[in-house]
Motif scaffolding. Structure first.
Motif, PDB file in Angstrom:
ATOM      1  N   GLY A 184       1.004  -1.494   0.007  1.00  0.00           N
ATOM      2  CA  GLY A 184      -0.247  -0.042  -0.060  1.00  0.00           C
ATOM      3  C   GLY A 184       0.342   1.388  -0.384  1.00  0.00           C
ATOM      4  N   PRO A 185       0.272   2.606  -0.226  1.00  0.00           N
ATOM      5  CA  PRO A 185       1.116   3.585   0.080  1.00  0.00           C
ATOM      6  C   PRO A 185       1.531   3.685   1.915  1.00  0.00           C
ATOM      7  CG  PRO A 185      -1.768   3.814   1.023  1.00  0.00           C
ATOM      8  CD  PRO A 185      -1.270   2.678  -0.094  1.00  0.00           C
ATOM      9  N   ASP A 186       3.043   4.463   1.952  1.00  0.00           N
ATOM     10  CA  ASP A 186       3.444   4.826   2.900  1.00  0.00           C
ATOM     11  C   ASP A 186       3.172   5.248   3.725  1.00  0.00           C
ATOM     12  OD1 ASP A 186       5.473   5.658   4.507  1.00  0.00           O
ATOM     13  OD2 ASP A 186       6.485   7.130   3.715  1.00  0.00           O
ATOM     14  N   ARG A 187       2.640   4.656   4.833  1.00  0.00           N
ATOM     15  CA  ARG A 187       1.795   5.025   6.477  1.00  0.00           C
ATOM     16  C   ARG A 187       2.803   5.668   7.072  1.00  0.00           C
ATOM     17  NH1 ARG A 187      -1.249  -0.260   6.804  1.00  0.00           N
ATOM     18  NH2 ARG A 187       0.649  -1.361   6.243  1.00  0.00           N
ATOM     19  N   SER A 188       3.851   6.193   6.682  1.00  0.00           N
ATOM     20  CA  SER A 188       4.779   6.698   7.855  1.00  0.00           C
ATOM     21  C   SER A 188       4.200   8.121   8.438  1.00  0.00           C
ATOM     22  CB  SER A 188       5.892   7.151   7.326  1.00  0.00           C
ATOM     23  OG  SER A 188       6.050   7.832   5.908  1.00  0.00           O
ATOM     24  N   ALA A 189       3.634   8.477   7.048  1.00  0.00           N
ATOM     25  CA  ALA A 189       2.903  10.202   8.071  1.00  0.00           C
ATOM     26  C   ALA A 189       1.714   9.844   7.244  1.00  0.00           C
ATOM     27  CB  ALA A 189       3.118  10.992   6.681  1.00  0.00           C
ATOM     28  N   GLY A 190       0.677  11.396   8.858  1.00  0.00           N
ATOM     29  CA  GLY A 190      -0.565  10.978   8.378  1.00  0.00           C
ATOM     30  C   GLY A 190      -1.170  10.425   9.788  1.00  0.00           C
ATOM     31  N   PRO A 191      -2.872  10.218   9.975  1.00  0.00           N
ATOM     32  CA  PRO A 191      -2.759   9.572  10.749  1.00  0.00           C
ATOM     33  C   PRO A 191      -2.705   7.853  11.347  1.00  0.00           C
ATOM     34  CG  PRO A 191      -4.901   9.723   9.802  1.00  0.00           C
ATOM     35  CD  PRO A 191      -3.747   9.955   8.839  1.00  0.00           C
ATOM     36  N   LEU A 192      -2.522   8.311  12.403  1.00  0.00           N
ATOM     37  CA  LEU A 192      -2.765   6.599  12.767  1.00  0.00           C
ATOM     38  C   LEU A 192      -4.272   5.467  12.405  1.00  0.00           C
ATOM     39  CD1 LEU A 192      -0.956   3.891  14.571  1.00  0.00           C
ATOM     40  CD2 LEU A 192      -2.409   5.336  16.352  1.00  0.00           C
ATOM     41  N   ARG A 193      -4.202   4.657  11.554  1.00  0.00           N
ATOM     42  CA  ARG A 193      -5.079   3.682  11.593  1.00  0.00           C
ATOM     43  C   ARG A 193      -5.943   2.781  11.511  1.00  0.00           C
ATOM     44  NH1 ARG A 193      -6.845   7.098   6.470  1.00  0.00           N
ATOM     45  NH2 ARG A 193      -8.236   5.236   6.080  1.00  0.00           N
ATOM     46  N   LEU A 194      -6.683   2.641  12.194  1.00  0.00           N
ATOM     47  CA  LEU A 194      -7.635   1.419  13.074  1.00  0.00           C
ATOM     48  C   LEU A 194      -8.817   1.742  11.739  1.00  0.00           C
ATOM     49  CD1 LEU A 194      -7.486   3.482  16.784  1.00  0.00           C
ATOM     50  CD2 LEU A 194      -6.079   2.281  15.726  1.00  0.00           C
ATOM     51  N   VAL A 195      -8.904   0.398  12.482  1.00  0.00           N
ATOM     52  CA  VAL A 195      -9.618  -0.426  11.875  1.00  0.00           C
ATOM     53  C   VAL A 195     -10.653  -2.030  13.230  1.00  0.00           C
ATOM     54  CG1 VAL A 195      -8.600  -2.865  11.181  1.00  0.00           C
ATOM     55  CG2 VAL A 195     -10.559  -1.950   9.687  1.00  0.00           C
ATOM     56  N   HIS A 196     -12.428  -1.455  12.754  1.00  0.00           N
ATOM     57  CA  HIS A 196     -12.845  -2.717  13.270  1.00  0.00           C
ATOM     58  C   HIS A 196     -13.859  -3.139  12.079  1.00  0.00           C
ATOM     59  CE1 HIS A 196     -15.422  -4.151  16.572  1.00  0.00           C
ATOM     60  NE2 HIS A 196     -16.622  -4.011  16.015  1.00  0.00           N
ATOM     61  N   ALA A 197     -14.009  -4.316  11.913  1.00  0.00           N
ATOM     62  CA  ALA A 197     -15.010  -5.278  11.340  1.00  0.00           C
ATOM     63  C   ALA A 197     -15.352  -5.814  12.164  1.00  0.00           C
ATOM     64  CB  ALA A 197     -14.355  -5.984  10.526  1.00  0.00           C
ATOM     65  N   GLY A 198     -17.149  -6.464  11.989  1.00  0.00           N
ATOM     66  CA  GLY A 198     -17.949  -6.851  12.537  1.00  0.00           C
ATOM     67  C   GLY A 198     -19.746  -6.596  13.332  1.00  0.00           C
ATOM     68  N   ARG A 199     -20.446  -7.259  13.717  1.00  0.00           N
ATOM     69  CA  ARG A 199     -21.827  -6.534  13.389  1.00  0.00           C
ATOM     70  C   ARG A 199     -22.026  -6.034  14.574  1.00  0.00           C
ATOM     71  NH1 ARG A 199     -27.059  -7.714  12.547  1.00  0.00           N
ATOM     72  NH2 ARG A 199     -28.421  -7.363  14.537  1.00  0.00           N
ATOM     73  N   LEU A 200     -22.699  -4.649  14.341  1.00  0.00           N
ATOM     74  CA  LEU A 200     -22.542  -3.725  15.756  1.00  0.00           C
ATOM     75  C   LEU A 200     -24.352  -3.618  16.252  1.00  0.00           C
ATOM     76  CD1 LEU A 200     -22.085  -0.687  13.076  1.00  0.00           C
ATOM     77  CD2 LEU A 200     -20.422  -1.988  14.348  1.00  0.00           C
ATOM     78  N   SER A 201     -23.464  -4.856  17.091  1.00  0.00           N
ATOM     79  CA  SER A 201     -24.478  -5.013  17.972  1.00  0.00           C
ATOM     80  C   SER A 201     -23.745  -5.254  19.462  1.00  0.00           C
ATOM     81  CB  SER A 201     -25.756  -6.726  18.140  1.00  0.00           C
ATOM     82  OG  SER A 201     -24.699  -7.297  17.677  1.00  0.00           O
ATOM     83  N   ARG A 202     -24.631  -5.298  20.610  1.00  0.00           N
ATOM     84  CA  ARG A 202     -23.734  -5.058  21.503  1.00  0.00           C
ATOM     85  C   ARG A 202     -22.862  -6.088  22.263  1.00  0.00           C
ATOM     86  NH1 ARG A 202     -24.337  -0.381  24.954  1.00  0.00           N
ATOM     87  NH2 ARG A 202     -26.638  -0.744  23.774  1.00  0.00           N
ATOM     88  N   GLU A 203     -24.036  -6.978  22.188  1.00  0.00           N
ATOM     89  CA  GLU A 203     -22.713  -8.777  22.987  1.00  0.00           C
ATOM     90  C   GLU A 203     -21.858  -8.347  21.937  1.00  0.00           C
ATOM     91  OE1 GLU A 203     -25.263 -10.004  19.682  1.00  0.00           O
ATOM     92  OE2 GLU A 203     -25.844  -7.836  20.674  1.00  0.00           O
ATOM     93  N   LYS A 204     -21.157  -7.975  20.143  1.00  0.00           N
ATOM     94  CA  LYS A 204     -19.560  -8.040  19.779  1.00  0.00           C
ATOM     95  C   LYS A 204     -19.445  -6.754  20.162  1.00  0.00           C
ATOM     96  CE  LYS A 204     -20.968 -11.608  17.270  1.00  0.00           C
ATOM     97  NZ  LYS A 204     -19.849 -12.383  16.894  1.00  0.00           N
ATOM     98  N   SER A 205     -19.195  -5.908  21.449  1.00  0.00           N
ATOM     99  CA  SER A 205     -18.413  -4.901  22.145  1.00  0.00           C
ATOM    100  C   SER A 205     -18.155  -3.760  21.278  1.00  0.00           C
ATOM    101  CB  SER A 205     -17.188  -5.256  22.982  1.00  0.00           C
ATOM    102  OG  SER A 205     -17.748  -5.727  23.929  1.00  0.00           O
ATOM    103  N   PRO A 206     -19.002  -3.210  19.876  1.00  0.00           N
ATOM    104  CA  PRO A 206     -18.308  -1.858  18.828  1.00  0.00           C
ATOM    105  C   PRO A 206     -17.911  -1.055  19.012  1.00  0.00           C
ATOM    106  CG  PRO A 206     -20.764  -2.306  18.691  1.00  0.00           C
ATOM    107  CD  PRO A 206     -19.976  -3.737  19.356  1.00  0.00           C
TER     108      PRO A 206
END
Length: 383
Positions: A184-206
């Motif tokens: 991918g592109p150079d990620r040394s600059a820019g914001p810290l990129r976080l990701v969360h993948a999953g169902r948005l229901s309470r038992e999955k703790s999103p």
């Protein structure tokens, strides 16, 4: 060997169950096993596929696009025609009529336990929920039970010993071909990129994942959280995010597209403390993305000190763990993540499940050899 797989409460975004059923089913057929899959759907339908035949039974929607087979006894007729040597059930409640039929018919039943009832119900309600009596009844109605982690096993170990039900641990796997690192592109600059993948229901703790990103933002850390998935609590999560840089992308169709998004991130947040395994953890690791998870739950068992970190389930403590991972050498942490995922190919899970089915079959009376499954005339449709 003839294995019938059954699941209920299945929807378009129930990725974990769908992924598991598909991967195990393909592995069974590749091993020379006849396989039938029975699931709820919008209409009665019979499909022929390369990984076995599929019986879809008419079932109503019950929220979020999910369907629930409210007449589970309708699954018995397709099972009779198929003549399984064992049935594999991915449900702890609504498919009990099937396991009763199986026991009367001398067909071993294997429960693939996808969740800890105590954790799931507590996360959903916010209160401790006693589940001992129900779990005891479930164990007595199945000949063997499979759990996917030590965390999941802990809920049932004592009860299984008391009821005499064999308990097996078979970790699941990950599609290492679809989920892989990408240049991918150079990620040394820019914001810290976080990701969360999953169902948005309470038992999955999103909520915990979003709150972690908010905590980092409040500290002045340049951060961007991308959330992939949908569910009943999306509006709550959008309110929780407030002015923090959190983007909700909704459900992402296509696993290849999800893999691309996971591979772009610096850190994946899979922080549910009640997760019994953590397919999303493995998918991120397979993409070369380190994972921060809660210090309890099945996800913790997949993350080691090289491929991620863990912390108590609080936003500030998890934020600390994110910064600790982000400070490591990028190339080293990405290689460590991929190596960890490679310890969990689906082939190993298939081997483990086939061994359980074989053990179940060895203790059961030999069933009559049936003819190959055939749908009623006029109902057969290609996949």
């Amino acid at each position: 060997m003839r294995i019938a797989q059954l699941a209920n409460f299945v929807g378009p975004t129930s990725g974990g169950i769908r992924t598991t059923l598909a991967a195990l089913g393909e592995g069974y057929v590749a091993a020379g096993v006849a396989r039938l899959l029975v699931v709820p759907g919008p209409e009665d339908r019979y499909l022929e596929t390369a990984s076995g035949d599929v019986v879809q039974l008419r079932a109503p929607r019950v929220g979020g696009g999910y369907r629930l087979l409210v007449e589970p006894w309708r699954a018995i007729e397709p099972l009779r025609r198929f003549g399984p040597t064992s049935v594999e059930v991915s449900d702890k409640s609504t498919l009990l009529p099937v396991t009763r039929w199986a026991r009367r018919s001398g067909v071993p039943s294997v429960l693939l336990s996808h969740e800890r009832l105590d954790a799931m119900l507590s996360l959903r309600t916010g209160l401790p929920v006693p589940t001992t009596a129900w779990n005891r009844a479930v164990l007595r109605r199945h000949d063997r039970v499979v759990v996917t982690s030590r965390y999941a096993r802990d809920e049932l170990r004592a009860l299984a010993a008391a009821t005499g039900t064999p308990l097996h641990r078979v970790p699941l796997g990950v599609d290492l071909a679809t989920f892989h690192p990408r240049r991918g592109p150079d990620r040394s600059a820019g914001p810290l990129r976080l990701v969360h993948a999953g169902r948005l229901s309470r038992e999955k703790s999103p909520h915990l994942a979003v709150a972690t990103a908010v905590a980092l933002h409040r500290r002045g850390v340049p951060v961007q959280l991308d959330v992939y998935g949908d569910g009943p609590h999306r509006s709550e999560l959008e309110t929780l995010a407030e002015d923090a840089p959190v983007t909700f992308h909704g459900h992402l169709a296509g696993r290849e597209r999800l893999a691309e998004r996971l591979a772009r991130a610096d850190v994946s947040l899979s922080v549910c403390p009640g997760e019994t395994f953590g397919l999303s953890v493995l998918e991120a690791l397979a993409c070369g993305t380190p994972v921060v998870t809660a210090d309890e739950g099945g996800g913790r068992e997949l993350v080691d000190g090289a491929c991620g970190a863990w912390a108590p389930a609080s936003p500030d403590r998890l934020a600390d763990a994110v910064l600790e991972v982000a400070a490591r050498d990028m190339d080293l942490r990405r290689r460590a993540a991929r190596r960890r995922a490679e310890e969990y190919p689906w082939s190993r899970a298939v081997e483990g499940m086939l061994e359980v089915h074989d053990l179940a079959l060895s203790g059961a009376p030999a069933p009559a050899a049936p003819a190959r499954w055939r749908a009623p005339a006029g109902d057969r449709r290609p996949a």
